[in-house]
Write a protein that holds these residues in place. Structure first.
Motif, PDB file in Angstrom:
ATOM      1  N   SER A  55      21.348 -16.513  30.581  1.00  0.00           N
ATOM      2  CA  SER A  55      21.195 -17.743  29.803  1.00  0.00           C
ATOM      3  C   SER A  55      19.787 -17.783  29.217  1.00  0.00           C
ATOM      4  CB  SER A  55      21.426 -18.967  30.691  1.00  0.00           C
ATOM      5  OG  SER A  55      20.362 -19.105  31.619  1.00  0.00           O
ATOM      6  N   ARG A  56      19.601 -18.570  28.192  1.00  0.00           N
ATOM      7  CA  ARG A  56      18.276 -18.681  27.551  1.00  0.00           C
ATOM      8  C   ARG A  56      17.242 -19.172  28.562  1.00  0.00           C
ATOM      9  NH1 ARG A  56      14.718 -16.578  24.640  1.00  0.00           N
ATOM     10  NH2 ARG A  56      13.400 -17.989  23.493  1.00  0.00           N
ATOM     11  N   GLU A  57      17.629 -20.121  29.405  1.00  0.00           N
ATOM     12  CA  GLU A  57      16.715 -20.646  30.421  1.00  0.00           C
ATOM     13  C   GLU A  57      16.302 -19.549  31.403  1.00  0.00           C
ATOM     14  OE1 GLU A  57      17.137 -23.643  34.135  1.00  0.00           O
ATOM     15  OE2 GLU A  57      17.696 -24.477  32.190  1.00  0.00           O
ATOM     16  N   SER A  58      17.260 -18.738  31.851  1.00  0.00           N
ATOM     17  CA  SER A  58      16.957 -17.642  32.776  1.00  0.00           C
ATOM     18  C   SER A  58      16.064 -16.596  32.116  1.00  0.00           C
ATOM     19  CB  SER A  58      18.245 -16.995  33.284  1.00  0.00           C
ATOM     20  OG  SER A  58      18.949 -17.878  34.123  1.00  0.00           O
ATOM     21  N   GLN A  59      16.275 -16.347  30.832  1.00  0.00           N
ATOM     22  CA  GLN A  59      15.426 -15.392  30.108  1.00  0.00           C
ATOM     23  C   GLN A  59      13.974 -15.871  30.080  1.00  0.00           C
ATOM     24  OE1 GLN A  59      17.202 -14.986  26.233  1.00  0.00           O
ATOM     25  NE2 GLN A  59      18.729 -13.518  26.941  1.00  0.00           N
ATOM     26  N   VAL A  60      13.780 -17.144  29.769  1.00  0.00           N
ATOM     27  CA  VAL A  60      12.424 -17.705  29.703  1.00  0.00           C
ATOM     28  C   VAL A  60      11.757 -17.663  31.074  1.00  0.00           C
ATOM     29  CG1 VAL A  60      11.099 -19.824  29.300  1.00  0.00           C
ATOM     30  CG2 VAL A  60      12.890 -19.144  27.688  1.00  0.00           C
ATOM     31  N   ILE A  61      12.496 -18.026  32.111  1.00  0.00           N
ATOM     32  CA  ILE A  61      11.950 -17.992  33.470  1.00  0.00           C
ATOM     33  C   ILE A  61      11.571 -16.562  33.853  1.00  0.00           C
ATOM     34  CG2 ILE A  61      12.548 -18.286  35.913  1.00  0.00           C
ATOM     35  CD1 ILE A  61      14.228 -20.745  35.005  1.00  0.00           C
ATOM     36  N   ALA A  62      12.460 -15.601  33.577  1.00  0.00           N
ATOM     37  CA  ALA A  62      12.205 -14.201  33.930  1.00  0.00           C
ATOM     38  C   ALA A  62      10.955 -13.679  33.235  1.00  0.00           C
ATOM     39  CB  ALA A  62      13.411 -13.332  33.569  1.00  0.00           C
ATOM     40  N   VAL A  63      10.845 -13.917  31.944  1.00  0.00           N
ATOM     41  CA  VAL A  63       9.671 -13.438  31.195  1.00  0.00           C
ATOM     42  C   VAL A  63       8.399 -14.078  31.721  1.00  0.00           C
ATOM     43  CG1 VAL A  63       8.524 -13.517  28.944  1.00  0.00           C
ATOM     44  CG2 VAL A  63      10.914 -12.877  29.084  1.00  0.00           C
ATOM     45  N   THR A  64       8.426 -15.389  31.905  1.00  0.00           N
ATOM     46  CA  THR A  64       7.232 -16.113  32.330  1.00  0.00           C
ATOM     47  C   THR A  64       6.752 -15.669  33.712  1.00  0.00           C
ATOM     48  OG1 THR A  64       7.946 -18.027  31.033  1.00  0.00           O
ATOM     49  CG2 THR A  64       6.264 -18.406  32.712  1.00  0.00           C
ATOM     50  N   LEU A  65       7.644 -15.653  34.689  1.00  0.00           N
ATOM     51  CA  LEU A  65       7.237 -15.269  36.043  1.00  0.00           C
ATOM     52  C   LEU A  65       6.837 -13.802  36.124  1.00  0.00           C
ATOM     53  CD1 LEU A  65       9.769 -17.251  38.285  1.00  0.00           C
ATOM     54  CD2 LEU A  65       7.387 -17.803  37.727  1.00  0.00           C
ATOM     55  N   PHE A  66       7.572 -12.934  35.420  1.00  0.00           N
ATOM     56  CA  PHE A  66       7.228 -11.514  35.418  1.00  0.00           C
ATOM     57  C   PHE A  66       5.826 -11.306  34.840  1.00  0.00           C
ATOM     58  CE2 PHE A  66       6.958  -7.434  33.231  1.00  0.00           C
ATOM     59  CZ  PHE A  66       7.284  -6.555  34.251  1.00  0.00           C
ATOM     60  N   GLN A  67       5.535 -11.918  33.701  1.00  0.00           N
ATOM     61  CA  GLN A  67       4.228 -11.743  33.054  1.00  0.00           C
ATOM     62  C   GLN A  67       3.112 -12.375  33.874  1.00  0.00           C
ATOM     63  OE1 GLN A  67       3.843  -9.597  30.977  1.00  0.00           O
ATOM     64  NE2 GLN A  67       5.473  -9.539  29.484  1.00  0.00           N
ATOM     65  N   LEU A  68       3.345 -13.538  34.467  1.00  0.00           N
ATOM     66  CA  LEU A  68       2.315 -14.168  35.307  1.00  0.00           C
ATOM     67  C   LEU A  68       1.953 -13.271  36.488  1.00  0.00           C
ATOM     68  CD1 LEU A  68       3.415 -17.915  35.406  1.00  0.00           C
ATOM     69  CD2 LEU A  68       1.316 -16.983  34.404  1.00  0.00           C
ATOM     70  N   TYR A  69       2.959 -12.703  37.118  1.00  0.00           N
ATOM     71  CA  TYR A  69       2.686 -11.813  38.249  1.00  0.00           C
ATOM     72  C   TYR A  69       2.030 -10.520  37.770  1.00  0.00           C
ATOM     73  CZ  TYR A  69       3.172  -8.590  42.053  1.00  0.00           C
ATOM     74  OH  TYR A  69       2.887  -7.664  43.011  1.00  0.00           O
ATOM     75  N   ALA A  70       2.592  -9.905  36.750  1.00  0.00           N
ATOM     76  CA  ALA A  70       2.132  -8.586  36.305  1.00  0.00           C
ATOM     77  C   ALA A  70       0.700  -8.617  35.767  1.00  0.00           C
ATOM     78  CB  ALA A  70       3.079  -8.026  35.247  1.00  0.00           C
ATOM     79  N   THR A  71       0.294  -9.705  35.156  1.00  0.00           N
ATOM     80  CA  THR A  71      -1.075  -9.774  34.642  1.00  0.00           C
ATOM     81  C   THR A  71      -2.102  -9.919  35.751  1.00  0.00           C
ATOM     82  OG1 THR A  71      -0.860 -12.144  34.238  1.00  0.00           O
ATOM     83  CG2 THR A  71      -0.455 -10.677  32.363  1.00  0.00           C
ATOM     84  N   SER A  72      -1.661 -10.287  36.947  1.00  0.00           N
ATOM     85  CA  SER A  72      -2.601 -10.423  38.059  1.00  0.00           C
ATOM     86  C   SER A  72      -2.811  -9.101  38.801  1.00  0.00           C
ATOM     87  CB  SER A  72      -2.093 -11.487  39.044  1.00  0.00           C
ATOM     88  OG  SER A  72      -0.937 -11.012  39.716  1.00  0.00           O
ATOM     89  N   LEU A  73      -2.047  -8.080  38.461  1.00  0.00           N
ATOM     90  CA  LEU A  73      -2.154  -6.790  39.146  1.00  0.00           C
ATOM     91  C   LEU A  73      -3.395  -6.041  38.694  1.00  0.00           C
ATOM     92  CD1 LEU A  73       1.556  -5.636  38.878  1.00  0.00           C
ATOM     93  CD2 LEU A  73       0.378  -6.490  40.902  1.00  0.00           C
ATOM     94  N   ASP A  74      -4.108  -5.466  39.661  1.00  0.00           N
ATOM     95  CA  ASP A  74      -5.266  -4.659  39.286  1.00  0.00           C
ATOM     96  C   ASP A  74      -5.369  -3.386  40.114  1.00  0.00           C
ATOM     97  OD1 ASP A  74      -5.985  -5.796  41.661  1.00  0.00           O
ATOM     98  OD2 ASP A  74      -7.886  -6.605  40.961  1.00  0.00           O
TER      99      ASP A  74
END
Length: 132
Positions: A55-74
């Motif tokens: 669903s569009r809502e699930s797509q937005v949630i997936a992108v947002t949470l994935f990017q928030l987590y992935a940008t914190s990786l170092d």
């Protein structure tokens, strides 16, 4: 350009991937910039059949949470990242490869959404991002 030279390391039961620059032939510009090189935000293709079925809502949630987590990786990129997309359902992302934007010489990392799994299945993977 896909850069398939990487090392796999295991820490606390989680497999992480790091690029391996040893014995690589780079352009002169990249060789000069290698000391300043940093990872950009990891990507995944939103054009996969699985992702488009969400669903569009699930797509937005997936992108947002994935990017928030992935940008914190170092310190490397985990092999599997599970992101909750709705109550008890998780989208499982799998590490694929590193790649360069040829004209910019910027290293990035590519993931692919693999399957929607239950909370029980997602618990098997140590990187699990919940909605709460």
């Amino acid at each position: 350009m896909i850069f398939n030279r990487y090392e796999k390391s295991t820490r606390d039961g989680i497999h992480y991937y790091f690029p391996n620059f040893k014995n690589c032939i780079f352009t002169d510009q990249l060789r000069r910039e290698l000391g300043r090189l940093r990872f950009e935000v990891p990507f995944f293709s939103p054009d996969t059949k699985l992702y488009l079925q969400l669903s569009r809502e699930s797509q937005v949630i997936a992108v947002t949470l994935f990017q928030l987590y992935a940008t914190s990786l170092d310190e490397g990129f985990p092999e599997v990242i599970c992101v909750e997309i709705e109550g008890g359902k998780y989208l499982k992302f799998q590490f694929l490869y590193f790649y360069f934007y040829d004209f910019l010489n910027v290293l990035n990392v590519m993931y692919e959404p693999m399957e929607v799994v239950s909370k029980e299945e997602a618990s098997k993977y140590l990187i699990r991002i919940d909605l709460e």
